[in-house]
Design a protein around this motif. Sequence first.
Motif, PDB file in Angstrom:
ATOM      1  N   SER A  24       0.821  -1.204   0.000  1.00 42.69           N
ATOM      2  CA  SER A  24       0.000   0.000   0.000  1.00 42.69           C
ATOM      3  C   SER A  24       0.856   1.255   0.000  1.00 42.69           C
ATOM      4  N   HIS A  25       2.166   1.097   0.192  1.00 40.82           N
ATOM      5  CA  HIS A  25       3.080   2.233   0.183  1.00 40.82           C
ATOM      6  C   HIS A  25       4.258   1.924  -0.729  1.00 40.82           C
ATOM      7  N   GLU A  42       1.769   2.772  -8.233  1.00 41.85           N
ATOM      8  CA  GLU A  42       0.884   2.034  -7.329  1.00 41.85           C
ATOM      9  C   GLU A  42       0.332   0.761  -7.954  1.00 41.85           C
ATOM     10  N   ASP A 100      -1.678  12.591  -5.170  1.00 39.81           N
ATOM     11  CA  ASP A 100      -1.447  11.805  -3.961  1.00 39.81           C
ATOM     12  C   ASP A 100      -2.750  11.642  -3.195  1.00 39.81           C
ATOM     13  N   GLY A 101      -2.924  10.462  -2.583  1.00 36.17           N
ATOM     14  CA  GLY A 101      -4.130  10.182  -1.821  1.00 36.17           C
ATOM     15  C   GLY A 101      -4.082   8.781  -1.258  1.00 36.17           C
ATOM     16  N   SER A 102      -5.219   8.294  -0.787  1.00 35.00           N
ATOM     17  CA  SER A 102      -5.284   6.964  -0.207  1.00 35.00           C
ATOM     18  C   SER A 102      -5.012   5.905  -1.267  1.00 35.00           C
ATOM     19  N   ASP A 116      -8.169   0.570  -3.802  1.00 32.34           N
ATOM     20  CA  ASP A 116      -8.738  -0.670  -3.300  1.00 32.34           C
ATOM     21  C   ASP A 116      -8.001  -1.847  -3.933  1.00 32.34           C
ATOM     22  N   ALA A 157     -10.233   5.959  -4.463  1.00 33.55           N
ATOM     23  CA  ALA A 157     -10.110   6.633  -3.184  1.00 33.55           C
ATOM     24  C   ALA A 157      -9.740   8.085  -3.435  1.00 33.55           C
ATOM     25  N   ASP A 158     -10.310   9.002  -2.633  1.00 33.47           N
ATOM     26  CA  ASP A 158     -10.077  10.427  -2.852  1.00 33.47           C
ATOM     27  C   ASP A 158     -10.322  10.762  -4.324  1.00 33.47           C
TER      28      ASP A 158
END
Length: 448
Positions: A38-39, A53, A176-178, A181, A375-376
């Motif tokens: 996730s990072h 990502e 940039d954001g969450s 999924d 997300a976001d």
Amino acid sequence: MIRNTITQMTAGLLAVSFMLIPAIPVSAEAGPGAAGSSHPPVQQEAGIPYRQEAFAARPAAAAYGDAGSQRAIQQNSTLSDGFLAGITSFSYKTASAVLKDSQVNQCYSPVSLYYSLALAAQAAGGSTRNQLYGLLTSPGQDASRMAAECGSLYRLMYRDNEASMIKPVSSMWLNDGSPLDANLRRMIEQQYHSDVFRMDLTHANSAAVMNRWLMDHGNQGISPGLVLSQDETMHMLDTMSYSSQWVFHFDSSKNVSGQFHPADGQAVTCEYMTDSRNCSYYHGHGFMRAVISLKENSTLILVLPDEGFTPQALLSSEERMAEMFGHIINEPYGRITLNIPKFQYGTCLELRPILEDLGVSQVFTPGQADFSGLADSPACLSGISQASGIRMDENGINAASCLVIPPLDGSLPGEASGEMILNRPFIYAVMAAPGVPALIGVCGNPSI
């Protein structure tokens, strides 16, 4: 906006312009983060940090002549009639809208745009998604299966060997954001074979990073000079790299110099490839078409308008497009004399106005666009454009669904020979297996 350029390979690149510069890779086809981190690690390019990502998963490419591997891919990658009808209708409908006003040289990759919009639909919701599906699918098609069928089509088209290359590559660029999924990320990687990047899209150098991604995936150092707006929140890029050899090469010693007659009436001199060979041909209403075989089950369809007809008239509707490029029952086969001008060019198309005219407007409208699958979620897309290029010579094409229609009365069923002398503006389509248009274009002047 339309801009002519010269390219070394075909690329259907969603961007604003071409420039030839050395390729600098900025992403791998698999790498850290692909397993579900996730990072993902932060990378640096052009003075701006960014991270990848999602990592496009490329299928294994069958070796040239490996019929067993090709059969296995076909058996494991079935497509429904509804999906094929949808992408066929989309290809002809959008190609008509893009090309019907073309005055000189222009080319367009329907399948390239299809993948970008299908990926956008996967991340969209509500009426935004419905608008996208309305353009992408045929009536009654099960839209919930689109991701799986896009994945199957990708695997059926994908080539990477010494005789042929077909590589659709797409990417989504987000602020940039969450993290995405996990299920959506896997679908993006494994079915749409796409990358997802995160960075500050308002940074002055963000366009440089995206240009380098396009340059890396567009082959031969081709890169668009992408310019971003100041309020970017999401941008989508897509490339379609295509090359294939003729089944029977043209002999360069048979090339001749001759005149070509553009629509402006100013004749130009160009180099023609010449040959007499067996191929399928068909005389429809206002045009003659011939089908030339390329390796790995690709074909080139050449369409010469009859005297008194123009490419624009033949490109005026989805139905006319289907007549020119669809499957013809009992299509005649015989000896054809061919004179084909060598050419290479590129064009740049701004597609937002065309998509809005075709009913896809919410994706571009702040306050209406719904990308709740992310997300976001970003506010909207700022626009979408495509640059494409093609080169045709003695060795092949560097740069292509099938509607069944009966032959017309003028289909020449009893003739054993014919000729196609492409000395005035003509239309072409490069069809990739399984009969999907990889590229459709107009050659109005091969000398520029």
